[in-house]
Design a protein around this motif. Sequence first.
Motif, PDB file in Angstrom:
ATOM      1  N   LEU A  22       0.859  -1.182   0.000  1.00 41.99           N
ATOM      2  CA  LEU A  22       0.000   0.000   0.000  1.00 41.99           C
ATOM      3  C   LEU A  22       0.894   1.230   0.000  1.00 41.99           C
ATOM      4  CD1 LEU A  22      -2.993   0.935   0.194  1.00 41.99           C
ATOM      5  CD2 LEU A  22      -2.668   1.046   2.675  1.00 41.99           C
ATOM      6  N   GLU A  23       0.608   2.217  -0.886  1.00 39.71           N
ATOM      7  CA  GLU A  23       1.456   3.398  -1.018  1.00 39.71           C
ATOM      8  C   GLU A  23       0.622   4.677  -0.978  1.00 39.71           C
ATOM      9  OE1 GLU A  23       5.045   1.658  -3.865  1.00 39.71           O
ATOM     10  OE2 GLU A  23       3.442   2.869  -4.749  1.00 39.71           O
ATOM     11  N   TYR A  24       1.180   5.698  -0.337  1.00 45.60           N
ATOM     12  CA  TYR A  24       0.607   7.046  -0.370  1.00 45.60           C
ATOM     13  C   TYR A  24       1.650   7.999  -0.947  1.00 45.60           C
ATOM     14  CZ  TYR A  24      -0.608  11.753   1.096  1.00 45.60           C
ATOM     15  OH  TYR A  24      -0.857  13.098   1.096  1.00 45.60           O
ATOM     16  N   LYS A  25       1.216   8.881  -1.863  1.00 42.73           N
ATOM     17  CA  LYS A  25       2.126   9.853  -2.471  1.00 42.73           C
ATOM     18  C   LYS A  25       1.502  11.245  -2.422  1.00 42.73           C
ATOM     19  CE  LYS A  25       4.083   6.599  -5.853  1.00 42.73           C
ATOM     20  NZ  LYS A  25       4.330   6.353  -7.302  1.00 42.73           N
ATOM     21  N   TYR A  26       2.353  12.249  -2.166  1.00 43.90           N
ATOM     22  CA  TYR A  26       1.926  13.644  -2.210  1.00 43.90           C
ATOM     23  C   TYR A  26       2.904  14.429  -3.069  1.00 43.90           C
ATOM     24  CZ  TYR A  26       1.215  18.516  -0.987  1.00 43.90           C
ATOM     25  OH  TYR A  26       0.995  19.859  -1.072  1.00 43.90           O
ATOM     26  N   ARG A  27       2.375  15.349  -3.869  1.00 39.94           N
ATOM     27  CA  ARG A  27       3.241  16.278  -4.607  1.00 39.94           C
ATOM     28  C   ARG A  27       2.526  17.610  -4.776  1.00 39.94           C
ATOM     29  NH1 ARG A  27       1.758  12.305  -8.525  1.00 39.94           N
ATOM     30  NH2 ARG A  27       3.596  11.183  -7.809  1.00 39.94           N
ATOM     31  N   GLY A  28       3.276  18.697  -4.632  1.00 39.35           N
ATOM     32  CA  GLY A  28       2.713  20.016  -4.853  1.00 39.35           C
ATOM     33  C   GLY A  28       2.552  20.317  -6.338  1.00 39.35           C
ATOM     34  N   LEU A  29       1.568  21.140  -6.669  1.00 38.93           N
ATOM     35  CA  LEU A  29       1.342  21.583  -8.043  1.00 38.93           C
ATOM     36  C   LEU A  29       1.395  23.110  -8.119  1.00 38.93           C
ATOM     37  CD1 LEU A  29      -1.604  19.178  -9.062  1.00 38.93           C
ATOM     38  CD2 LEU A  29       0.836  18.917  -9.554  1.00 38.93           C
ATOM     39  N   LYS A  30       2.285  23.686  -7.328  1.00 40.79           N
ATOM     40  CA  LYS A  30       2.416  25.148  -7.299  1.00 40.79           C
ATOM     41  C   LYS A  30       3.391  25.601  -8.387  1.00 40.79           C
ATOM     42  CE  LYS A  30       1.558  25.410  -2.318  1.00 40.79           C
ATOM     43  NZ  LYS A  30       1.153  24.003  -2.208  1.00 40.79           N
ATOM     44  N   THR A  31       2.998  26.642  -9.126  1.00 41.62           N
ATOM     45  CA  THR A  31       3.865  27.221 -10.155  1.00 41.62           C
ATOM     46  C   THR A  31       3.878  28.732 -10.020  1.00 41.62           C
ATOM     47  OG1 THR A  31       2.046  27.329 -11.766  1.00 41.62           O
ATOM     48  CG2 THR A  31       3.390  25.316 -11.756  1.00 41.62           C
ATOM     49  N   LYS A  72      -0.730  31.395 -12.712  1.00 40.35           N
ATOM     50  CA  LYS A  72       0.017  30.565 -11.768  1.00 40.35           C
ATOM     51  C   LYS A  72      -0.947  29.613 -11.072  1.00 40.35           C
ATOM     52  CE  LYS A  72      -0.121  33.403  -7.570  1.00 40.35           C
ATOM     53  NZ  LYS A  72       0.698  34.027  -6.508  1.00 40.35           N
ATOM     54  N   THR A  73      -0.424  28.527 -10.526  1.00 41.23           N
ATOM     55  CA  THR A  73      -1.247  27.536  -9.839  1.00 41.23           C
ATOM     56  C   THR A  73      -0.786  27.384  -8.394  1.00 41.23           C
ATOM     57  OG1 THR A  73       0.195  25.707 -10.529  1.00 41.23           O
ATOM     58  CG2 THR A  73      -1.657  26.257 -11.973  1.00 41.23           C
ATOM     59  N   ASP A  74      -1.714  26.882  -7.555  1.00 40.35           N
ATOM     60  CA  ASP A  74      -1.406  26.716  -6.133  1.00 40.35           C
ATOM     61  C   ASP A  74      -2.036  25.423  -5.599  1.00 40.35           C
ATOM     62  OD1 ASP A  74      -0.138  27.711  -3.789  1.00 40.35           O
ATOM     63  OD2 ASP A  74      -2.106  28.277  -2.999  1.00 40.35           O
ATOM     64  N   GLY A  75      -2.054  24.371  -6.450  1.00 42.58           N
ATOM     65  CA  GLY A  75      -2.727  23.139  -6.075  1.00 42.58           C
ATOM     66  C   GLY A  75      -1.802  22.069  -5.545  1.00 42.58           C
ATOM     67  N   ASP A  76      -2.321  20.859  -5.457  1.00 42.47           N
ATOM     68  CA  ASP A  76      -1.536  19.712  -5.009  1.00 42.47           C
ATOM     69  C   ASP A  76      -2.175  18.427  -5.516  1.00 42.47           C
ATOM     70  OD1 ASP A  76      -3.720  19.246  -3.324  1.00 42.47           O
ATOM     71  OD2 ASP A  76      -2.755  20.161  -1.606  1.00 42.47           O
ATOM     72  N   GLN A  77      -1.493  17.309  -5.275  1.00 37.90           N
ATOM     73  CA  GLN A  77      -1.938  16.003  -5.758  1.00 37.90           C
ATOM     74  C   GLN A  77      -1.695  14.980  -4.664  1.00 37.90           C
ATOM     75  OE1 GLN A  77      -0.019  14.914  -9.414  1.00 37.90           O
ATOM     76  NE2 GLN A  77      -1.151  13.008  -9.678  1.00 37.90           N
ATOM     77  N   ASN A  78      -2.708  14.146  -4.377  1.00 37.42           N
ATOM     78  CA  ASN A  78      -2.611  13.083  -3.384  1.00 37.42           C
ATOM     79  C   ASN A  78      -3.011  11.759  -4.031  1.00 37.42           C
ATOM     80  OD1 ASN A  78      -2.348  14.392  -0.405  1.00 37.42           O
ATOM     81  ND2 ASN A  78      -3.537  15.736  -1.750  1.00 37.42           N
TER      82      ASN A  78
END
Length: 353
Positions: free
Chosen positions: A71-80, A86-92
């Motif tokens: 089982l894996e959990y990943k997080y990454r920012g999507l800020k540019t 410009k963006t200020d999101g994220d991904q889970n």
Amino acid sequence: MKKKVFAVTLAVLATAASIGCAAPQTSWDQGEWQLDLGAWDPKAKFNGNESDTKWNFDGGLGYGLSDKWALEYKYRGLKTKAGDFKTDGDQNEVNLVYSLGKNWALFGGWNRINNDFDGSYHGIHTGSADSVINNVAQFGVRAKYDLAKNLAFYAEGALGTKKTSQWDAGLAYTFADNWDLNAGYRYVDTKLDDDNNIKYRGFLVGLSYRFGGHKKAAPAPVVEEPVAPTVAEPVAPAHVYNDYYLDSIHFDSDVDTPKASEAGKLANFVAVAKAHPDSTFKLVGNTDSDASNAYNEDLSKRRVLNVAKYANDNGVDASRMKLNYKGETNPASSNATEAGKADNRRVDIWEHK
């Protein structure tokens, strides 16, 4: 063009799997954890509009539920940074992963992509909201291929709902036990509105650490040599024990269970052990030279344990077997052809009497 790149990446995955360090993992031990910490530098683009790049946190945590499932959990920012916008999101992401062997795995799960524009660009999609959140069901494949000692190529790709696709590929370098450095490139493409998708792509770097986990292994019994009795009168010399080669059990490549054709040899081993109740037996595991030394040593151990389990299940006491694992370090054949490699995939049985 991007869809063509993604298709090419999936083809590379299939090729790598056929010829087959932990970014990402394709195999693990039960109870093993992996912690990933890193950063990536994405740029966002849609409908001819483009942002500037910005470094974001990128990390995750994985756990081996068994020797096949994780089982894996990943997080990454999507800020540019601001360009046209410009963006200020994220991904889970939360994925269940199934290992198909040391070189590749399948995964599937849930991917929440938050496309947040933080008030920087209005009118970019249908409606007045300044963010679009996609809850994506996805399925993908990943692969690794050893390029040199401690250096591997990795790649993974996934397709999902909300017109979503993503892939990343790069290199992983093992610089110490359970520690990897990795560097690569990632591409994410997901729905923004009925007419547009938004794309994020950029370079990434990371550090991975694995800890915990175990494989079940029966302890190898130690056979003590008999000691000659101490008496006042001269006695005959103690019996001299010697090892006599009995047979070799052969295996297919990257398989820890004996070939079906070896059933007669296994039955003969049990018959000899029962006919010679005073003998003990030494089982020595070997592999070919494919894969890393650590992997091959573990593979030879699993092969020996399976042969010992067969004998024990058929009436040979475990205390009569001494187990040894040599991996690729004691080849029967130095021939690099497939025939030579096949001869090295074996467990040698020696009778001590």
